[in-house]
Design a protein around this motif. Structure first.
Motif, PDB file in Angstrom:
ATOM      1  N   LEU A  59      -8.634   8.156   8.473  1.00 22.84           N
ATOM      2  CA  LEU A  59      -9.915   8.040   7.769  1.00 22.84           C
ATOM      3  C   LEU A  59     -10.426   6.593   7.796  1.00 22.84           C
ATOM      4  O   LEU A  59      -9.797   5.694   8.340  1.00 22.84           O
ATOM      5  CB  LEU A  59      -9.746   8.529   6.322  1.00 22.84           C
ATOM      6  CG  LEU A  59      -9.208   9.956   6.152  1.00 22.84           C
ATOM      7  CD1 LEU A  59      -9.044  10.305   4.677  1.00 22.84           C
ATOM      8  CD2 LEU A  59     -10.131  10.975   6.834  1.00 22.84           C
ATOM      9  N   GLY A  60     -11.578   6.414   7.164  1.00 20.02           N
ATOM     10  CA  GLY A  60     -12.083   5.063   6.935  1.00 20.02           C
ATOM     11  C   GLY A  60     -12.730   4.419   8.146  1.00 20.02           C
ATOM     12  O   GLY A  60     -13.092   3.247   8.096  1.00 20.02           O
ATOM     13  N   THR A  66     -11.137   3.625  10.762  1.00 19.81           N
ATOM     14  CA  THR A  66     -10.143   2.689  11.321  1.00 19.81           C
ATOM     15  C   THR A  66     -10.012   2.853  12.838  1.00 19.81           C
ATOM     16  O   THR A  66      -9.707   1.880  13.541  1.00 19.81           O
ATOM     17  CB  THR A  66      -8.774   2.890  10.624  1.00 19.81           C
ATOM     18  OG1 THR A  66      -8.981   2.849   9.215  1.00 19.81           O
ATOM     19  CG2 THR A  66      -7.785   1.817  10.996  1.00 19.81           C
ATOM     20  N   ASP A  90       3.696   0.610  12.250  1.00 22.53           N
ATOM     21  CA  ASP A  90       2.512   0.349  13.064  1.00 22.53           C
ATOM     22  C   ASP A  90       2.153   1.657  13.764  1.00 22.53           C
ATOM     23  O   ASP A  90       2.946   2.177  14.562  1.00 22.53           O
ATOM     24  CB  ASP A  90       2.865  -0.749  14.087  1.00 22.53           C
ATOM     25  CG  ASP A  90       1.673  -1.164  14.936  1.00 22.53           C
ATOM     26  OD1 ASP A  90       0.725  -0.361  15.082  1.00 22.53           O
ATOM     27  OD2 ASP A  90       1.704  -2.290  15.464  1.00 22.53           O
ATOM     28  N   PHE A 119       0.837  -1.195   0.000  1.00 25.99           N
ATOM     29  CA  PHE A 119       0.000   0.000   0.000  1.00 25.99           C
ATOM     30  C   PHE A 119       0.883   1.260   0.000  1.00 25.99           C
ATOM     31  O   PHE A 119       0.668   2.196  -0.762  1.00 25.99           O
ATOM     32  CB  PHE A 119      -0.866   0.041   1.269  1.00 25.99           C
ATOM     33  CG  PHE A 119      -2.260  -0.503   1.121  1.00 25.99           C
ATOM     34  CD1 PHE A 119      -2.939  -0.454  -0.087  1.00 25.99           C
ATOM     35  CD2 PHE A 119      -2.919  -1.030   2.225  1.00 25.99           C
ATOM     36  CE1 PHE A 119      -4.246  -0.931  -0.193  1.00 25.99           C
ATOM     37  CE2 PHE A 119      -4.218  -1.514   2.136  1.00 25.99           C
ATOM     38  CZ  PHE A 119      -4.881  -1.465   0.927  1.00 25.99           C
TER      39      PHE A 119
HETATM   40  C1  LIG Z   1     -10.029   0.097   7.300  1.00 21.73           C
HETATM   41  S1  LIG Z   1      -8.586   0.294   6.306  1.00 21.73           S
HETATM   42  C2  LIG Z   1      -8.733   2.019   5.850  1.00 21.73           C
HETATM   43  C3  LIG Z   1      -7.889   2.410   4.671  1.00 21.73           C
HETATM   44  C4  LIG Z   1      -8.050   3.862   4.196  1.00 21.73           C
HETATM   45  N1  LIG Z   1      -7.603   4.811   5.212  1.00 21.73           N
HETATM   46  C5  LIG Z   1      -9.482   4.133   3.844  1.00 21.73           C
HETATM   47  O1  LIG Z   1     -10.072   5.022   4.459  1.00 21.73           O
HETATM   48  O2  LIG Z   1     -10.023   3.477   2.939  1.00 21.73           O
HETATM   49  C6  LIG Z   1      -7.329   0.272   7.521  1.00 21.73           C
HETATM   50  C7  LIG Z   1      -5.932   0.576   7.023  1.00 21.73           C
HETATM   51  O3  LIG Z   1      -5.074   0.692   8.147  1.00 21.73           O
HETATM   52  C8  LIG Z   1      -3.943  -0.151   7.996  1.00 21.73           C
HETATM   53  N2  LIG Z   1      -3.594  -0.604   9.351  1.00 21.73           N
HETATM   54  C9  LIG Z   1      -4.309  -1.439  10.159  1.00 21.73           C
HETATM   55  N3  LIG Z   1      -3.701  -1.550  11.356  1.00 21.73           N
HETATM   56  C10 LIG Z   1      -2.578  -0.774  11.295  1.00 21.73           C
HETATM   57  C11 LIG Z   1      -1.544  -0.463  12.238  1.00 21.73           C
HETATM   58  N4  LIG Z   1      -1.550  -0.986  13.467  1.00 21.73           N
HETATM   59  N5  LIG Z   1      -0.567   0.392  11.847  1.00 21.73           N
HETATM   60  C12 LIG Z   1      -0.563   0.928  10.590  1.00 21.73           C
HETATM   61  N6  LIG Z   1      -1.513   0.668   9.660  1.00 21.73           N
HETATM   62  C13 LIG Z   1      -2.515  -0.164  10.015  1.00 21.73           C
HETATM   63  C14 LIG Z   1      -4.357  -1.251   7.057  1.00 21.73           C
HETATM   64  O4  LIG Z   1      -3.259  -1.793   6.348  1.00 21.73           O
HETATM   65  C15 LIG Z   1      -5.336  -0.509   6.135  1.00 21.73           C
HETATM   66  O5  LIG Z   1      -4.700   0.094   5.058  1.00 21.73           O
END
Ligand SMILES: C[S@@+](CC[C@H](N)C(=O)[O-])C[C@H]1O[C@@H](n2cnc3c(N)ncnc32)[C@H](O)[C@@H]1O
Length: 332
Positions: free
Chosen positions: A169-170, A172, A149, A126
Protein backbone atom coordinates in the motif's frame (compact mmCIF):
# COMPACT_ATOMS: atom_id res chain seq x y z
CA UNK A 1 12.30 -16.62 17.12
CA UNK A 2 10.68 -17.82 13.90
CA UNK A 3 7.16 -18.74 12.93
CA UNK A 4 6.16 -22.38 13.34
CA UNK A 5 3.13 -24.09 11.82
CA UNK A 6 2.16 -25.15 15.35
CA UNK A 7 2.08 -21.58 16.68
CA UNK A 8 -1.14 -21.13 18.71
CA UNK A 9 -3.78 -18.54 17.87
CA UNK A 10 -3.04 -15.19 19.48
CA UNK A 11 0.72 -15.70 19.18
CA UNK A 12 3.30 -13.15 18.12
CA UNK A 13 6.46 -14.24 16.34
CA UNK A 14 9.25 -11.96 15.15
CA UNK A 15 12.09 -12.57 12.78
CA UNK A 16 14.86 -10.15 11.90
CA UNK A 17 16.33 -10.87 8.48
CA UNK A 18 18.51 -7.77 8.58
CA UNK A 19 20.91 -8.70 11.37
CA UNK A 20 24.56 -8.28 10.27
CA UNK A 21 23.40 -7.73 6.77
CA UNK A 22 21.94 -4.25 6.91
CA UNK A 23 25.05 -2.33 7.94
CA UNK A 24 26.82 -3.84 4.96
CA UNK A 25 24.12 -2.87 2.48
CA UNK A 26 24.04 0.71 3.84
CA UNK A 27 27.82 0.95 3.41
CA UNK A 28 27.67 -0.59 -0.08
CA UNK A 29 24.72 1.56 -1.17
CA UNK A 30 26.34 4.75 0.08
CA UNK A 31 29.74 4.05 -1.44
CA UNK A 32 28.17 3.19 -4.78
CA UNK A 33 25.63 6.02 -4.66
CA UNK A 34 27.94 8.84 -3.63
CA UNK A 35 30.87 7.95 -5.88
CA UNK A 36 28.71 7.76 -9.03
CA UNK A 37 28.69 10.69 -11.43
CA UNK A 38 25.01 11.31 -10.58
CA UNK A 39 24.73 10.93 -6.81
CA UNK A 40 21.89 8.83 -5.46
CA UNK A 41 20.86 7.06 -2.23
CA UNK A 42 18.16 4.36 -1.99
CA UNK A 43 15.01 5.63 -0.23
CA UNK A 44 14.86 2.73 2.22
CA UNK A 45 17.67 4.44 4.17
CA UNK A 46 15.33 7.37 4.89
CA UNK A 47 13.50 5.15 7.37
CA UNK A 48 15.31 4.87 10.67
CA UNK A 49 13.14 5.38 13.77
CA UNK A 50 13.19 9.17 13.30
CA UNK A 51 12.45 8.81 9.57
CA UNK A 52 9.53 6.53 10.40
CA UNK A 53 8.14 9.14 12.83
CA UNK A 54 8.51 11.88 10.24
CA UNK A 55 6.76 9.73 7.63
CA UNK A 56 3.85 9.29 10.06
CA UNK A 57 3.64 13.09 10.33
CA UNK A 58 3.73 13.43 6.54
CA UNK A 59 0.72 11.12 6.26
CA UNK A 60 -1.31 13.63 8.32
CA UNK A 61 -0.31 16.73 6.33
CA UNK A 62 -3.02 18.53 4.34
CA UNK A 63 -0.86 18.43 1.17
CA UNK A 64 -0.17 14.68 1.43
CA UNK A 65 -3.34 13.34 -0.21
CA UNK A 66 -2.17 9.70 -0.88
CA UNK A 67 -2.74 8.35 2.63
CA UNK A 68 -6.22 9.74 3.18
CA UNK A 69 -7.29 8.98 -0.40
CA UNK A 70 -6.15 5.36 -0.20
CA UNK A 71 -7.80 5.04 3.22
CA UNK A 72 -11.11 6.34 1.80
CA UNK A 73 -10.96 3.82 -1.06
CA UNK A 74 -10.22 1.02 1.41
CA UNK A 75 -13.11 2.08 3.64
CA UNK A 76 -15.39 1.72 0.64
CA UNK A 77 -14.12 -1.53 -0.85
CA UNK A 78 -12.44 -3.58 1.92
CA UNK A 79 -15.53 -5.79 2.35
CA UNK A 80 -15.77 -6.39 -1.37
CA UNK A 81 -12.05 -7.21 -1.63
CA UNK A 82 -12.27 -9.78 1.14
CA UNK A 83 -15.42 -11.32 -0.33
CA UNK A 84 -13.64 -11.58 -3.68
CA UNK A 85 -10.42 -13.07 -2.30
CA UNK A 86 -11.63 -15.11 0.71
CA UNK A 87 -8.34 -14.07 2.35
CA UNK A 88 -7.47 -15.70 5.69
CA UNK A 89 -3.96 -14.22 5.87
CA UNK A 90 -2.91 -10.64 5.22
CA UNK A 91 0.75 -10.09 4.38
CA UNK A 92 1.70 -6.44 4.21
CA UNK A 93 4.96 -5.37 2.59
CA UNK A 94 6.37 -2.03 3.81
CA UNK A 95 3.66 -2.14 6.45
CA UNK A 96 4.82 0.96 8.37
CA UNK A 97 2.46 1.65 11.26
CA UNK A 98 -0.14 -0.64 9.62
CA UNK A 99 -2.88 1.95 10.13
CA UNK A 100 -4.89 1.29 6.96
CA UNK A 101 -4.29 -2.42 7.52
CA UNK A 102 -7.00 -2.40 10.20
CA UNK A 103 -9.63 -1.79 7.52
CA UNK A 104 -8.68 -5.05 5.81
CA UNK A 105 -8.35 -6.97 9.08
CA UNK A 106 -11.79 -5.70 10.16
CA UNK A 107 -13.30 -6.87 6.88
CA UNK A 108 -11.62 -10.28 7.29
CA UNK A 109 -12.92 -10.56 10.84
CA UNK A 110 -16.46 -9.63 9.71
CA UNK A 111 -16.27 -12.24 6.95
CA UNK A 112 -15.10 -14.82 9.51
CA UNK A 113 -11.92 -15.63 7.57
CA UNK A 114 -9.28 -13.81 9.67
CA UNK A 115 -6.40 -16.10 10.73
CA UNK A 116 -3.12 -14.27 10.55
CA UNK A 117 -1.24 -11.10 9.71
CA UNK A 118 2.36 -10.80 8.57
CA UNK A 119 4.04 -7.36 8.75
CA UNK A 120 7.17 -6.88 6.65
CA UNK A 121 9.17 -3.68 7.02
CA UNK A 122 12.78 -2.61 7.06
CA UNK A 123 12.13 -0.38 10.09
CA UNK A 124 12.34 -2.48 13.25
CA UNK A 125 10.34 -0.07 15.45
CA UNK A 126 7.45 -0.10 12.95
CA UNK A 127 7.30 -3.91 12.92
CA UNK A 128 7.63 -4.42 16.68
CA UNK A 129 5.14 -1.70 17.65
CA UNK A 130 2.48 -2.48 15.05
CA UNK A 131 2.71 -6.25 15.66
CA UNK A 132 2.21 -5.78 19.41
CA UNK A 133 -0.69 -3.35 18.89
CA UNK A 134 -2.48 -5.61 16.41
CA UNK A 135 -2.15 -8.57 18.73
CA UNK A 136 -3.91 -6.57 21.44
CA UNK A 137 -6.59 -5.24 19.09
CA UNK A 138 -7.41 -8.58 17.43
CA UNK A 139 -7.54 -11.29 20.10
CA UNK A 140 -6.76 -14.69 18.62
CA UNK A 141 -4.90 -13.26 15.61
CA UNK A 142 -1.55 -14.84 14.75
CA UNK A 143 0.90 -12.04 14.04
CA UNK A 144 4.30 -12.49 12.45
CA UNK A 145 6.66 -9.54 12.24
CA UNK A 146 9.40 -9.80 9.64
CA UNK A 147 12.06 -7.09 9.82
CA UNK A 148 13.39 -7.38 6.31
CA UNK A 149 14.11 -5.82 2.95
CA UNK A 150 11.26 -6.67 0.61
CA UNK A 151 13.66 -6.59 -2.33
CA UNK A 152 15.87 -9.32 -0.85
CA UNK A 153 14.07 -11.31 1.83
CA UNK A 154 10.68 -12.36 0.51
CA UNK A 155 11.88 -15.98 0.71
CA UNK A 156 11.78 -15.56 4.50
CA UNK A 157 8.01 -15.19 4.69
CA UNK A 158 6.40 -17.88 6.85
CA UNK A 159 4.34 -20.58 5.12
CA UNK A 160 0.81 -19.39 4.25
CA UNK A 161 -2.06 -20.21 6.60
CA UNK A 162 -4.78 -20.08 3.99
CA UNK A 163 -5.68 -17.85 1.05
CA UNK A 164 -3.29 -14.94 1.19
CA UNK A 165 -3.79 -11.29 0.41
CA UNK A 166 -0.42 -9.66 -0.16
CA UNK A 167 -0.86 -5.93 0.31
CA UNK A 168 1.60 -3.31 -0.90
CA UNK A 169 0.00 0.00 0.00
CA UNK A 170 0.87 3.67 0.22
CA UNK A 171 2.19 3.95 -3.34
CA UNK A 172 5.52 2.49 -2.14
CA UNK A 173 5.83 0.58 -5.45
CA UNK A 174 6.51 3.99 -7.00
CA UNK A 175 9.84 4.18 -5.12
CA UNK A 176 11.39 1.49 -7.34
CA UNK A 177 13.20 2.39 -10.52
CA UNK A 178 11.51 0.65 -13.49
CA UNK A 179 13.89 -2.35 -13.68
CA UNK A 180 13.72 -2.96 -9.92
CA UNK A 181 9.93 -2.66 -10.09
CA UNK A 182 9.79 -5.36 -12.78
CA UNK A 183 12.01 -7.64 -10.66
CA UNK A 184 9.91 -6.98 -7.59
CA UNK A 185 6.58 -7.69 -9.30
CA UNK A 186 7.97 -10.91 -10.76
CA UNK A 187 9.13 -12.04 -7.32
CA UNK A 188 5.70 -11.20 -5.87
CA UNK A 189 4.08 -13.25 -8.65
CA UNK A 190 6.31 -16.16 -7.67
CA UNK A 191 4.94 -15.98 -4.12
CA UNK A 192 1.29 -16.19 -5.09
CA UNK A 193 -0.52 -19.51 -5.15
CA UNK A 194 -3.74 -20.03 -7.12
CA UNK A 195 -5.89 -18.81 -4.18
CA UNK A 196 -3.74 -15.76 -3.39
CA UNK A 197 -4.01 -12.13 -4.48
CA UNK A 198 -1.93 -8.97 -4.58
CA UNK A 199 -3.48 -5.68 -3.45
CA UNK A 200 -1.42 -2.84 -4.86
CA UNK A 201 -1.78 0.86 -4.01
CA UNK A 202 -0.56 3.24 -6.72
CA UNK A 203 -0.55 7.00 -6.84
CA UNK A 204 -1.86 8.29 -10.17
CA UNK A 205 -0.63 10.95 -12.60
CA UNK A 206 -2.24 14.31 -11.90
CA UNK A 207 -1.47 18.02 -12.10
CA UNK A 208 2.05 19.11 -11.20
CA UNK A 209 1.05 21.55 -8.43
CA UNK A 210 -0.83 18.90 -6.44
CA UNK A 211 1.99 16.39 -6.86
CA UNK A 212 4.82 18.73 -5.95
CA UNK A 213 3.00 20.16 -2.91
CA UNK A 214 2.57 16.61 -1.56
CA UNK A 215 6.37 16.25 -1.47
CA UNK A 216 7.21 19.80 -0.41
CA UNK A 217 4.75 20.75 2.33
CA UNK A 218 4.52 24.23 3.77
CA UNK A 219 5.40 23.02 7.29
CA UNK A 220 8.72 21.59 6.05
CA UNK A 221 8.14 18.07 7.39
CA UNK A 222 9.03 16.39 4.08
CA UNK A 223 12.20 18.49 3.90
CA UNK A 224 13.17 17.23 7.35
CA UNK A 225 12.32 13.66 6.33
CA UNK A 226 14.53 14.01 3.26
CA UNK A 227 17.46 15.47 5.24
CA UNK A 228 17.08 12.67 7.79
CA UNK A 229 19.04 10.41 5.43
CA UNK A 230 22.10 12.60 6.12
CA UNK A 231 21.61 12.14 9.88
CA UNK A 232 21.48 8.35 9.23
CA UNK A 233 24.82 8.54 7.37
CA UNK A 234 26.37 10.69 10.12
CA UNK A 235 25.33 8.22 12.80
CA UNK A 236 25.88 4.91 11.00
CA UNK A 237 28.93 5.73 8.89
CA UNK A 238 30.66 8.44 10.94
CA UNK A 239 29.94 11.03 8.25
CA UNK A 240 30.13 14.78 8.85
CA UNK A 241 27.23 16.04 6.71
CA UNK A 242 25.76 19.37 7.75
CA UNK A 243 22.10 18.69 6.82
CA UNK A 244 21.36 22.44 6.80
CA UNK A 245 23.86 22.80 3.94
CA UNK A 246 21.48 20.82 1.68
CA UNK A 247 18.22 22.16 0.27
CA UNK A 248 15.18 19.90 -0.10
CA UNK A 249 13.96 19.75 -3.72
CA UNK A 250 10.85 17.94 -5.01
CA UNK A 251 10.04 18.09 -8.74
CA UNK A 252 7.66 16.21 -11.03
CA UNK A 253 9.54 14.77 -14.00
CA UNK A 254 6.92 14.74 -16.76
CA UNK A 255 8.98 12.50 -19.04
CA UNK A 256 9.26 9.68 -16.51
CA UNK A 257 6.04 10.58 -14.70
CA UNK A 258 7.69 10.46 -11.32
CA UNK A 259 8.41 12.83 -8.45
CA UNK A 260 12.08 13.16 -7.59
CA UNK A 261 13.21 14.16 -4.14
CA UNK A 262 16.71 15.51 -4.06
CA UNK A 263 19.09 17.13 -1.61
CA UNK A 264 20.88 20.06 -3.28
CA UNK A 265 24.22 21.19 -1.95
CA UNK A 266 23.92 24.92 -1.15
CA UNK A 267 27.66 25.43 -1.65
CA UNK A 268 30.83 23.67 -2.79
CA UNK A 269 31.77 21.37 0.08
CA UNK A 270 33.54 18.16 1.05
CA UNK A 271 32.03 15.53 3.29
CA UNK A 272 33.97 12.78 5.06
CA UNK A 273 32.49 9.34 5.73
CA UNK A 274 34.90 7.89 8.27
CA UNK A 275 33.58 4.31 8.23
CA UNK A 276 34.06 4.16 4.45
CA UNK A 277 37.38 6.05 4.47
CA UNK A 278 35.77 8.17 1.80
CA UNK A 279 35.64 11.90 1.08
CA UNK A 280 32.92 13.12 -1.25
CA UNK A 281 33.10 16.49 -3.00
CA UNK A 282 29.95 18.43 -3.88
CA UNK A 283 29.74 21.36 -6.25
CA UNK A 284 27.40 24.22 -5.40
CA UNK A 285 23.96 23.20 -6.69
CA UNK A 286 24.89 19.52 -7.05
CA UNK A 287 22.12 17.04 -6.13
CA UNK A 288 21.78 13.71 -4.39
CA UNK A 289 18.62 11.95 -5.54
CA UNK A 290 17.04 10.34 -2.47
CA UNK A 291 13.69 9.10 -3.78
CA UNK A 292 11.65 8.71 -6.89
CA UNK A 293 7.91 8.25 -6.57
CA UNK A 294 6.40 7.05 -9.83
CA UNK A 295 2.84 8.01 -10.72
CA UNK A 296 0.73 5.59 -12.73
CA UNK A 297 -2.23 5.23 -15.06
CA UNK A 298 -4.56 2.25 -15.17
CA UNK A 299 -3.03 1.18 -18.50
CA UNK A 300 0.48 1.22 -17.07
CA UNK A 301 -0.46 -0.73 -13.94
CA UNK A 302 -2.28 -3.35 -16.03
CA UNK A 303 0.65 -3.64 -18.48
CA UNK A 304 3.26 -3.99 -15.72
CA UNK A 305 1.18 -6.60 -13.91
CA UNK A 306 0.80 -8.56 -17.15
CA UNK A 307 4.54 -8.38 -17.81
CA UNK A 308 5.14 -9.88 -14.35
CA UNK A 309 2.77 -12.83 -14.92
CA UNK A 310 -0.15 -11.25 -13.08
CA UNK A 311 -3.61 -10.20 -14.18
CA UNK A 312 -5.63 -7.20 -13.00
CA UNK A 313 -8.79 -8.52 -11.34
CA UNK A 314 -10.23 -5.26 -9.98
CA UNK A 315 -9.41 -1.54 -10.09
CA UNK A 316 -10.72 0.85 -7.45
CA UNK A 317 -10.13 4.58 -7.46
CA UNK A 318 -11.47 7.74 -5.79
CA UNK A 319 -13.82 10.30 -7.38
CA UNK A 320 -10.87 12.54 -8.39
CA UNK A 321 -8.93 9.64 -9.89
CA UNK A 322 -5.95 10.52 -7.66
CA UNK A 323 -5.04 7.10 -6.25
CA UNK A 324 -5.87 3.51 -7.14
CA UNK A 325 -6.05 0.12 -5.50
CA UNK A 326 -5.52 -2.78 -7.88
CA UNK A 327 -6.37 -6.35 -7.07
CA UNK A 328 -4.31 -8.86 -9.04
CA UNK A 329 -3.79 -12.60 -9.21
CA UNK A 330 -1.52 -14.96 -11.12
CA UNK A 331 -2.33 -15.29 -14.78
CA UNK A 332 -3.52 -18.68 -16.04
C1 LIG B 1 5.79 5.14 1.83
S1 LIG B 1 5.89 4.24 3.34
C2 LIG B 1 4.31 3.41 3.34
C3 LIG B 1 3.90 2.88 4.68
C4 LIG B 1 2.51 2.23 4.74
N1 LIG B 1 2.44 1.03 3.91
C5 LIG B 1 1.46 3.21 4.29
O1 LIG B 1 0.77 2.92 3.32
O2 LIG B 1 1.31 4.27 4.93
C6 LIG B 1 7.04 2.99 2.92
C7 LIG B 1 7.26 1.92 3.97
O3 LIG B 1 8.07 0.91 3.40
C8 LIG B 1 9.19 0.64 4.24
N2 LIG B 1 10.29 0.29 3.34
C9 LIG B 1 10.94 1.10 2.46
N3 LIG B 1 11.84 0.39 1.75
C10 LIG B 1 11.76 -0.90 2.20
C11 LIG B 1 12.43 -2.11 1.84
N4 LIG B 1 13.36 -2.13 0.89
N5 LIG B 1 12.07 -3.25 2.49
C12 LIG B 1 11.12 -3.23 3.46
N6 LIG B 1 10.45 -2.11 3.84
C13 LIG B 1 10.77 -0.96 3.21
C14 LIG B 1 9.42 1.89 5.05
O4 LIG B 1 10.04 1.62 6.29
C15 LIG B 1 7.98 2.41 5.22
O5 LIG B 1 7.35 1.87 6.33
Amino acid sequence: MTSEATEPAGALTLHNALVDDEARTLADDVREGLTAEFKELPPKHLYDTRGAELFEQICELPEYYPTRTERAILERVAGELIAQTGAAELVELGSGSATKTRLLLDAMRSAGTLESFVAVDVTESFVRDSAAELLREYPGLRVHGLIADFERHLDQLPPPRGPRLLAFLGGTIGNFAPAARRRFLRSVCGLLGPDDHLLLGTDLVKDRATLEAAYDDSAGVTAEFNRNILHVLNRELGADFDPAAFEHVARFDTEHEWIEMRLRSREAQQVKLAALELTVAFEAGEDIRTEISAKFTRERVAAELTAAGLVLAAWHTDANGWFALSLARRAG
